[in-house]
Design a protein around this motif. Structure first.
Motif, PDB file in Angstrom:
ATOM      1  N   GLU A  55       0.811  -1.220   0.000  1.00  7.17           N
ATOM      2  CA  GLU A  55       0.000   0.000   0.000  1.00  7.17           C
ATOM      3  C   GLU A  55       0.843   1.269   0.000  1.00  7.17           C
ATOM      4  OE1 GLU A  55      -3.897   1.771   2.387  1.00  7.17           O
ATOM      5  OE2 GLU A  55      -2.769   0.077   3.201  1.00  7.17           O
ATOM      6  N   ASP A  56       2.002   1.221   0.633  1.00 13.53           N
ATOM      7  CA  ASP A  56       2.838   2.417   0.763  1.00 13.53           C
ATOM      8  C   ASP A  56       3.824   2.601  -0.380  1.00 13.53           C
ATOM      9  OD1 ASP A  56       1.630   3.080   3.209  1.00 13.53           O
ATOM     10  OD2 ASP A  56       2.971   1.719   4.296  1.00 13.53           O
ATOM     11  N   ALA A  57       3.933   1.603  -1.246  1.00 14.34           N
ATOM     12  CA  ALA A  57       4.875   1.691  -2.358  1.00 14.34           C
ATOM     13  C   ALA A  57       4.244   2.451  -3.522  1.00 14.34           C
ATOM     14  CB  ALA A  57       5.293   0.290  -2.804  1.00 14.34           C
ATOM     15  N   ARG A  58       5.086   2.957  -4.409  1.00 12.42           N
ATOM     16  CA  ARG A  58       4.567   3.668  -5.573  1.00 12.42           C
ATOM     17  C   ARG A  58       3.876   2.688  -6.515  1.00 12.42           C
ATOM     18  NH1 ARG A  58       7.022   2.961 -10.284  1.00 12.42           N
ATOM     19  NH2 ARG A  58       9.088   1.988 -10.386  1.00 12.42           N
ATOM     20  N   PRO A  59       2.842   3.133  -7.236  1.00 13.03           N
ATOM     21  CA  PRO A  59       2.168   2.242  -8.193  1.00 13.03           C
ATOM     22  C   PRO A  59       3.088   1.923  -9.366  1.00 13.03           C
ATOM     23  CG  PRO A  59       1.336   4.478  -8.411  1.00 13.03           C
ATOM     24  CD  PRO A  59       2.218   4.473  -7.196  1.00 13.03           C
ATOM     25  N   GLU A  60       2.979   0.713  -9.858  1.00 14.95           N
ATOM     26  CA  GLU A  60       3.801   0.299 -10.992  1.00 14.95           C
ATOM     27  C   GLU A  60       2.973   0.079 -12.254  1.00 14.95           C
ATOM     28  OE1 GLU A  60       6.731  -2.687 -10.239  1.00 14.95           O
ATOM     29  OE2 GLU A  60       6.835  -2.209  -8.098  1.00 14.95           O
ATOM     30  N   LEU A  61       1.771  -0.482 -12.096  1.00 14.07           N
ATOM     31  CA  LEU A  61       0.888  -0.743 -13.228  1.00 14.07           C
ATOM     32  C   LEU A  61      -0.468  -0.102 -12.957  1.00 14.07           C
ATOM     33  CD1 LEU A  61       1.690  -4.542 -13.751  1.00 14.07           C
ATOM     34  CD2 LEU A  61       2.718  -2.590 -14.946  1.00 14.07           C
ATOM     35  N   LEU A  62      -1.021   0.556 -13.968  1.00 13.84           N
ATOM     36  CA  LEU A  62      -2.283   1.286 -13.815  1.00 13.84           C
ATOM     37  C   LEU A  62      -3.297   0.798 -14.852  1.00 13.84           C
ATOM     38  CD1 LEU A  62      -0.762   4.888 -13.602  1.00 13.84           C
ATOM     39  CD2 LEU A  62      -1.196   3.316 -11.705  1.00 13.84           C
ATOM     40  N   ALA A  63      -4.577   0.864 -14.476  1.00 10.31           N
ATOM     41  CA  ALA A  63      -5.626   0.486 -15.428  1.00 10.31           C
ATOM     42  C   ALA A  63      -6.920   1.197 -15.070  1.00 10.31           C
ATOM     43  CB  ALA A  63      -5.846  -1.026 -15.422  1.00 10.31           C
ATOM     44  N   TRP A  64      -7.692   1.544 -16.099  1.00 13.99           N
ATOM     45  CA  TRP A  64      -9.026   2.116 -15.922  1.00 13.99           C
ATOM     46  C   TRP A  64     -10.027   1.063 -16.385  1.00 13.99           C
ATOM     47  CZ3 TRP A  64      -4.699   4.744 -16.486  1.00 13.99           C
ATOM     48  CH2 TRP A  64      -4.541   5.954 -15.807  1.00 13.99           C
ATOM     49  N   VAL A  65     -10.845   0.587 -15.449  1.00 12.05           N
ATOM     50  CA  VAL A  65     -11.744  -0.530 -15.720  1.00 12.05           C
ATOM     51  C   VAL A  65     -13.189  -0.037 -15.767  1.00 12.05           C
ATOM     52  CG1 VAL A  65     -12.623  -2.739 -14.861  1.00 12.05           C
ATOM     53  CG2 VAL A  65     -10.189  -2.166 -14.608  1.00 12.05           C
ATOM     54  N   ASP A  66     -13.887  -0.375 -16.853  1.00  7.68           N
ATOM     55  CA  ASP A  66     -15.310  -0.086 -16.976  1.00  7.68           C
ATOM     56  C   ASP A  66     -16.067  -1.308 -16.461  1.00  7.68           C
ATOM     57  OD1 ASP A  66     -17.931   0.368 -17.691  1.00  7.68           O
ATOM     58  OD2 ASP A  66     -17.479   1.004 -19.744  1.00  7.68           O
ATOM     59  N   LEU A  67     -16.683  -1.187 -15.289  1.00  5.28           N
ATOM     60  CA  LEU A  67     -17.391  -2.326 -14.720  1.00  5.28           C
ATOM     61  C   LEU A  67     -18.658  -2.672 -15.488  1.00  5.28           C
ATOM     62  CD1 LEU A  67     -17.127  -1.844 -10.845  1.00  5.28           C
ATOM     63  CD2 LEU A  67     -15.906  -3.479 -12.292  1.00  5.28           C
ATOM     64  N   VAL A  68     -19.219  -1.714 -16.203  1.00  2.71           N
ATOM     65  CA  VAL A  68     -20.439  -1.980 -16.974  1.00  2.71           C
ATOM     66  C   VAL A  68     -20.140  -2.942 -18.121  1.00  2.71           C
ATOM     67  CG1 VAL A  68     -22.226  -0.962 -18.434  1.00  2.71           C
ATOM     68  CG2 VAL A  68     -21.539   0.180 -16.316  1.00  2.71           C
ATOM     69  N   THR A  69     -19.044  -2.710 -18.821  1.00  3.64           N
ATOM     70  CA  THR A  69     -18.680  -3.576 -19.940  1.00  3.64           C
ATOM     71  C   THR A  69     -17.706  -4.676 -19.541  1.00  3.64           C
ATOM     72  OG1 THR A  69     -16.807  -2.184 -20.601  1.00  3.64           O
ATOM     73  CG2 THR A  69     -18.976  -1.640 -21.523  1.00  3.64           C
ATOM     74  N   GLY A  70     -17.045  -4.484 -18.403  1.00  2.95           N
ATOM     75  CA  GLY A  70     -16.048  -5.457 -17.967  1.00  2.95           C
ATOM     76  C   GLY A  70     -14.734  -5.343 -18.710  1.00  2.95           C
ATOM     77  N   ASP A  71     -14.462  -4.187 -19.313  1.00  4.92           N
ATOM     78  CA  ASP A  71     -13.270  -3.999 -20.130  1.00  4.92           C
ATOM     79  C   ASP A  71     -12.296  -3.020 -19.474  1.00  4.92           C
ATOM     80  OD1 ASP A  71     -14.331  -5.632 -22.144  1.00  4.92           O
ATOM     81  OD2 ASP A  71     -15.385  -3.929 -23.058  1.00  4.92           O
ATOM     82  N   VAL A  72     -11.024  -3.185 -19.806  1.00  2.63           N
ATOM     83  CA  VAL A  72     -10.014  -2.195 -19.459  1.00  2.63           C
ATOM     84  C   VAL A  72     -10.001  -1.155 -20.577  1.00  2.63           C
ATOM     85  CG1 VAL A  72      -7.549  -1.764 -19.158  1.00  2.63           C
ATOM     86  CG2 VAL A  72      -8.600  -3.777 -18.107  1.00  2.63           C
ATOM     87  N   ILE A  73     -10.297   0.079 -20.234  1.00  3.45           N
ATOM     88  CA  ILE A  73     -10.376   1.147 -21.219  1.00  3.45           C
ATOM     89  C   ILE A  73      -8.997   1.711 -21.552  1.00  3.45           C
ATOM     90  CG2 ILE A  73     -11.400   3.385 -21.742  1.00  3.45           C
ATOM     91  CD1 ILE A  73     -13.354   0.992 -21.527  1.00  3.45           C
ATOM     92  N   LYS A  74      -8.148   1.755 -20.541  1.00  4.66           N
ATOM     93  CA  LYS A  74      -6.806   2.295 -20.721  1.00  4.66           C
ATOM     94  C   LYS A  74      -5.885   1.681 -19.676  1.00  4.66           C
ATOM     95  CE  LYS A  74      -5.987   6.532 -19.330  1.00  4.66           C
ATOM     96  NZ  LYS A  74      -5.882   8.009 -19.234  1.00  4.66           N
ATOM     97  N   SER A  75      -4.635   1.488 -20.027  1.00  6.64           N
ATOM     98  CA  SER A  75      -3.663   0.973 -19.059  1.00  6.64           C
ATOM     99  C   SER A  75      -2.315   1.641 -19.306  1.00  6.64           C
ATOM    100  CB  SER A  75      -3.529  -0.550 -19.170  1.00  6.64           C
ATOM    101  OG  SER A  75      -3.032  -0.931 -20.430  1.00  6.64           O
TER     102      SER A  75
END
Length: 259
Positions: free
Chosen positions: A235-255
């Motif tokens: 939790e305290d470490a910097r993020p390494e991988l990012l994603a924007w998830v649309d729960l309605v479609t179940g898709d990753v919109i951007k990563s």
């Protein structure tokens, strides 16, 4: 159905604020109690200082009656049975589903909120076949419930009182969205993790996923149930991988790979 929020539903999404106010109020009561049992403000301050000075965990086991820092923590009587190490317990609040189940169980026959909802075609139509129950609260003898409908891409808020639905409000996602439920957070992390596995990024196996409701750069809601998911070593470490998830479609919109 209306997208205007009624005054009857002003209870929603204030749990964090209520907890914060409660904590402040408790502190105020403690300070008042110390002040009113002391001869003067100076004496009160000395009493508090003394209490802090004596609040040393290493002194809790000096007579052997209580567990110390090396044992079960926080301290419990050594004579107690079935002791629980509270430091290892997840204090997650009761889920909305469990809360509704408890309310149903305490309701008279024919007046359980779940039964009332199941008999209302308007509510069932608004919720749709796929939805996440976000919140359940009892206010002034009525049960307030909220969902985010994945089928209809909208927030649904319902009030049940007695044996009938007294209010049904739906909100377009661009107008209002509740905070994510625990189940939604887990679902978004699962979708994002599968995305990174599919891309062959081997780091994902050693990272933990965290998710929050996503907002557009200007602060507006998205027009769907968008979740921002980040993966960190902890939790305290910097993020390494990012994603924007649309729960309605179940898709990753951007990563993105955070660099």
């Amino acid at each position: 159905m209306t997208t205007n929020l009624s005054r009857e539903l002003e209870w929603r999404w204030r749990s964090v604020a209520v907890l914060t106010v409660g904590a402040i109020a408790s502190l105020a009561v403690l300070i008042w109690a110390v002040a009113n049992t002391s001869a003067s403000p100076t004496v009160a301050g000395q009493a508090v200082d003394q209490a802090v000075e004596n609040d040393d965990p290493t002194k809790l086991d000096n007579d052997g009656r209580f567990t110390g820092p090396g044992d079960v923590w926080p301290p419990q009587p050594r004579s107690a049975t079935a002791m629980i190490d509270r430091s290892a317990v997840d204090f997650a609040p009761m889920s909305a589903a469990d809360r509704l189940l408890a309310i149903d169980g305490a309701a008279p026959a024919g007046r359980a909120p779940s039964e009332v909802l199941a008999a209302d075609d308007n509510v069932l139509g608004a919720i749709g076949e796929s939805a996440n129950l976000i919140a359940v609260e009892e206010v002034d003898g009525a049960t307030h419930l909220a969902w985010f409908s994945l089928s209809n891409n909208q927030t649904v808020e319902v009030v049940v009182k007695g044996d009938r639905v007294t209010s049904l409000v739906t909100s377009d996602p661009t107008v209002f969205q509740p905070e994510l439920s625990h189940a939604e957070k887990l679902a978004a992390v699962d979708v994002a993790r599968a995305h990174w596995v599919g891309k062959g990024d081997r780091r994902i196996d050693g990272l933990e996923g965290f998710s929050i409701l996503a907002f557009q750069p200007g602060g507006a809601y998205y027009d769907t149930r968008m979740v921002y998911v980040s993966f960190h070593v902890d939790e305290d470490a910097r993020p390494e991988l990012l994603a924007w998830v649309d729960l309605v479609t179940g898709d990753v919109i951007k990563s993105e790979v955070d660099r």
